[in-house]
Each structure stands twice: as structure tokens, then as C-alpha cells.
Design a protein around this motif. Structure first.
Motif, mmCIF file in Angstrom:
data_model
loop_
_atom_site.group_PDB
_atom_site.id
_atom_site.type_symbol
_atom_site.label_atom_id
_atom_site.label_comp_id
_atom_site.label_asym_id
_atom_site.label_seq_id
_atom_site.Cartn_x
_atom_site.Cartn_y
_atom_site.Cartn_z
ATOM 1 N N GLU A 1 0.867 -1.176 0.000
ATOM 2 C CA GLU A 1 0.000 0.000 0.000
ATOM 3 C C GLU A 1 0.903 1.225 0.000
ATOM 4 O O GLU A 1 1.842 1.295 0.793
ATOM 5 N N SER B 1 1.261 5.329 0.408
ATOM 6 C CA SER B 1 0.723 6.627 0.827
ATOM 7 C C SER B 1 1.702 7.709 0.389
ATOM 8 O O SER B 1 2.925 7.489 0.386
ATOM 9 N N LEU C 1 -0.036 7.655 -11.982
ATOM 10 C CA LEU C 1 -0.590 6.668 -11.050
ATOM 11 C C LEU C 1 -1.741 5.910 -11.700
ATOM 12 O O LEU C 1 -1.834 4.679 -11.595
ATOM 13 N N LYS C 2 -2.595 6.623 -12.403
ATOM 14 C CA LYS C 2 -3.752 5.993 -13.045
ATOM 15 C C LYS C 2 -3.314 5.045 -14.149
ATOM 16 O O LYS C 2 -3.796 3.905 -14.239
ATOM 17 N N GLY D 1 -1.794 1.921 -12.738
ATOM 18 C CA GLY D 1 -2.653 1.100 -11.899
ATOM 19 C C GLY D 1 -2.226 1.067 -10.444
ATOM 20 O O GLY D 1 -2.641 0.176 -9.690
ATOM 21 N N ARG E 1 -2.548 2.392 -6.856
ATOM 22 C CA ARG E 1 -3.470 3.153 -6.008
ATOM 23 C C ARG E 1 -2.681 3.762 -4.852
ATOM 24 O O ARG E 1 -2.050 3.054 -4.071
ATOM 25 N N ARG F 1 -2.736 6.498 -1.607
ATOM 26 C CA ARG F 1 -3.541 7.288 -0.672
ATOM 27 C C ARG F 1 -2.824 8.618 -0.445
ATOM 28 O O ARG F 1 -1.673 8.644 -0.007
ATOM 29 N N TYR F 2 -3.512 9.712 -0.771
ATOM 30 C CA TYR F 2 -2.906 11.028 -0.609
ATOM 31 C C TYR F 2 -3.177 11.557 0.788
ATOM 32 O O TYR F 2 -4.325 11.675 1.211
#
Length: 372
Positions: free
Chosen positions: A231, A233, A248-249, A252, A254, A256-257
């Protein structure tokens, strides 16, 4: 563990020509040393007034309303002249003992030298000085002129001194002194509590800092894309995170900002993750965010660039963020190797404890006394 606050030394005039509220380790170090109700170094400390309303300003920080910040050409000469005029109006030369020049390049350094031309000059060397001097002719000229004019040049790592000498080979090496940057003493004496980690099904990675090209976020995202069990951040300036969002998109990944966190918020975030990632591509003056993370019990996974590898060495985990296989191997090891994370936490704290901010301030004060 306890640290003594150094006695008040010579009064410095110092100026960082960035808008108040700007992100970056050099800004945090500047505020740590020269501002607050009881600054570690007595100073008249200046930054530029921001275009919008400033956030809460620390005690002792003064703002100069000088527009036109730039790097090259006739406009740069005009900018320096206006800065000098503003500093001359603001400062009483008889109440200043020494100049602390925050960079070998940029506009504040020549402006402060011209405003107080007879005062002793201590230059603090940062990574951006060298990076911009390598890409902007006028900044290289300012860097070389400042190196000649300085009475002392403070380099936080040997790697920074070596890089300076490659850019300005005529620099008198006897001027260069090694004083490591430091992190707030209270972070070492009373670090935030780390909540227990009950499951290691995934590794919680944190990126904290600016997202400019030399910080390596693009390589980080591309290499993380095929790796499972992580994960990510990100704590960074909002506009820079939005600029990273398309990558990022596409990848792929993901993320967390977390926002651009104030210092205590960042320290708390350190306790809520398993590793800090530092994929810097070129160099770091020292990597203060890595040392603060270590003080909070957060292991550091880093690209072994000059400066950073010297400050962290074996207390962190060096890897190659440009190769997914190498990064995946280290992430898997952090997640599965028994006892590795606790061992790294202890090694990291031991390393961070070598760099209390009070020691930095005391060394700079001693240097000022020798010159004043």
C-alpha cells in the motif's frame, strides 16, 4: 537521552529567498535553526512574502515583499538588486555579527553579501545549489563567486563537498567544513508512540516530500505497478500530487494522498507505516526526512545516491527503484523476514540519534565565533 541547548552565539543575518510556506528539507532546517520563541541561533531571518495570505508564521521570521524571483538573464540581476535594497533597509549592520548564506546560489546569497559586504560569510551548502548550478549558467557563476567570497562553506556530507569541488574546482578546500544537518532534539527524546502491527499481509509504504523530478517518484510508481502486497501513501504538495495522478492511473498504482503534512502530522504518519521510500535519482544533501522517519521507528528503503547513502549507510535498506525485480525482492524481504523490521527500527533510531539539531546549531555557532 538529553541534549543541552547551546549558549547564544553571534547574531546572524540569513535569508532564504523562497516564499514562506514552501516545502522542502532546507526550509525546515532554516526554520528549525533560526526561528521560534528561543531560536537555536540568534538571527534576523528572512523569507519572501507569499503571493497569497501566509500560513501561520513562526516567531522571528520576517518577510520581504520582493517579486520577480528568477534564475537567469538580466531579470535575475534586477531581482538581486531589489533584494539587496530591501535587505539594506531592513538590517542594522551594527547589530549583525555574521552572515549565514542559505545556498551558494540563488538570489538571496549575492543580495545579502552586497547588503552587508564587510561581515564574515558562512555558506550552508544544499543539494539544490548544485543541481541548479549544473543546469543554469548564471547560477553556476553565482556558485563559483560565492565559493570564492565565503569565509567558510558548510557541507553536511562529504559527497556534497565533492560535488561542489567538481563544479567549482578553484574553491579553497580549507574553507570547507563538515557539519551534519540535524533533526529536532525532542523527536529523539520523545518520539511518537508506534501502535502495534498485528498483520503483515501487506507492506505500508510512505513517500514524503516534494515530487520534483530528482526525487524519483516516477521510477517508484513504475516499479511498484506489478508488485503485489503493498500500500502506498504519499505526503506531498497538493499540486505536485495532482501532476503525478495521471501516471498513477496509467500504472494502476493506487496511492492514498495524505496532504502536505505539518511536522507533527508527518511524525504521526511515520508511526502508521512500515517503511519510508526515498527513490531520489541524483543526490540528497543529507535526507533529513529519512532521519526523522528513523527517529520515529520507521525503516527507510532508499536509492543509494550521494549524500543519502552517507547519512544512512547500513541503517537503511539500499535498493534500485528503477528495477522492479530488485524493489520487489526487498519489499518481500521486509514483509516476510522474521525480525527484520524491528532490527531496522533499532538501527535507524541509533543512526538518527547521531544527528541532534542542537549539535548542528552549536557547531555553526562555534564557527561563527571563530570568524566574527
Amino acid at each position: 537521552m538529553s541534549f543541552l541547548r547551546p549558549p547564544a552565539g553571534p547574531t546572524a543575518a540569513t535569508f532564504l529567498d523562497l516564499p514562506a510556506g514552501s516545502p522542502g528539507g532546507s526550509v525546515e532546517l532554516f526554520l528549525d535553526l533560526y526561528t521560534g520563541d528561543q531560536p537555536l541561533i540568534p538571527a534576523r531571518a528572512f523569507m519572501l512574502a507569499p503571493t497569497g495570505p501566509p500560513a501561520r508564521l513562526p516567531a522571528g521570521l520576517e518577510l520581504l515583499s520582493v517579486p520577480g524571483k528568477c534564475l537567469e538573464g538580466p531579470a535575475f540581476g534586477h531581482y538581486v538588486a531589489v533584494l539587496r535594497k530591501a535587505l539594506t533597509a531592513a538590517l542594522d549592520a551594527s547589530r549583525i555579527d555574521v552572515l549565514h548564506l542559505q545556498h551558494l546560489a540563488f538570489g538571496a546569497t549575492p543580495a545579502l553579501i552586497r547588503a552587508l559586504p564587510t561581515h564574515p560569510r558562512i555558506v550552508l551548502l544544499h543539494g539544490t545549489d548544485l543541481l541548479f548550478a549544473e543546469t543554469h549558467r548564471d547560477q553556476l557563476q553565482i556558485l563559483r563567486e560565492t565559493a570564492r567570497a565565503a569565509d567558510a562553506i558548510v557541507a553536511p556530507t562529504g559527497a556534497m563537498a565533492d560535488r561542489l569541488l567538481r563544479l567549482a574546482p578553484q574553491t579553497d578546500r580549507r574553507k570547507i567544513t563538515h557539519i551534519p544537518w540535524g533533526i529536532p532534539d525532542q523527536l529523539l527524546t520523545t518520539p511518537p508512540l508506534r501502535p502495534p502491527r498485528t498483520s503483515m499481509s501487506h507492506l505500508r509504504l510512505l513517500y514524503a516530500g516534494r515530487l520534483t523530478a530528482e526525487k524519483g517518484a516516477e521510477a517508484l510508481v513504475k516499479s511498484l505497478a506489478p508488485i503485489h502486497g503493498v500500500e502506498l501513501s504519499i505526503a506531498a504538495p497538493r499540486a505536485q500530487f495532482h501532476a503525478l495522478a495521471p501516471l498513477l492511473k496509467r500504472s494502476g498504482v493506487r496511492a492514498r494522498y495524505l496532504g502536505w503534512l505539518r511536522r507533527p502530522q508527518l511524525w504521526k504518519a511515520f508511526t502508521e507505516h512500515d517503511a519510508l521510500v526515498m527513490p531520489s535519482t541524483t543526490l540528497e544533501a543529507m535526507g533529513l526526512v529519512a532521519l526523522e522517519a528513523q527517529a520515529c521507528g520507521l525503516p527507510v528503503l532508499y536509492q543509494p545516491v550521494p549524500g543519502l547513502s552517507e547519512a544512512l549507510a547500513a541503517s537503511g535498506v539500499a535498493t534500485d527503484f528503477t528495477h522492479t525485480t530488485a524493489l520487489a525482492r526487498e519489499i518481500d524481504r521486509l514483509r516476510t523476514a522474521p525480525g527484520l523490521l524491528p532490527t531496522l527500527r533499532q538501527a535507524g533510531y541509533t543512526n538518527a540519534a547521531r544527528y541532534p539539531l542542537s549539535a548542528t546549531a552549536e557547531a555553526l555557532d562555534d564557527l561563527g565565533r571563530q570568524l566574527a
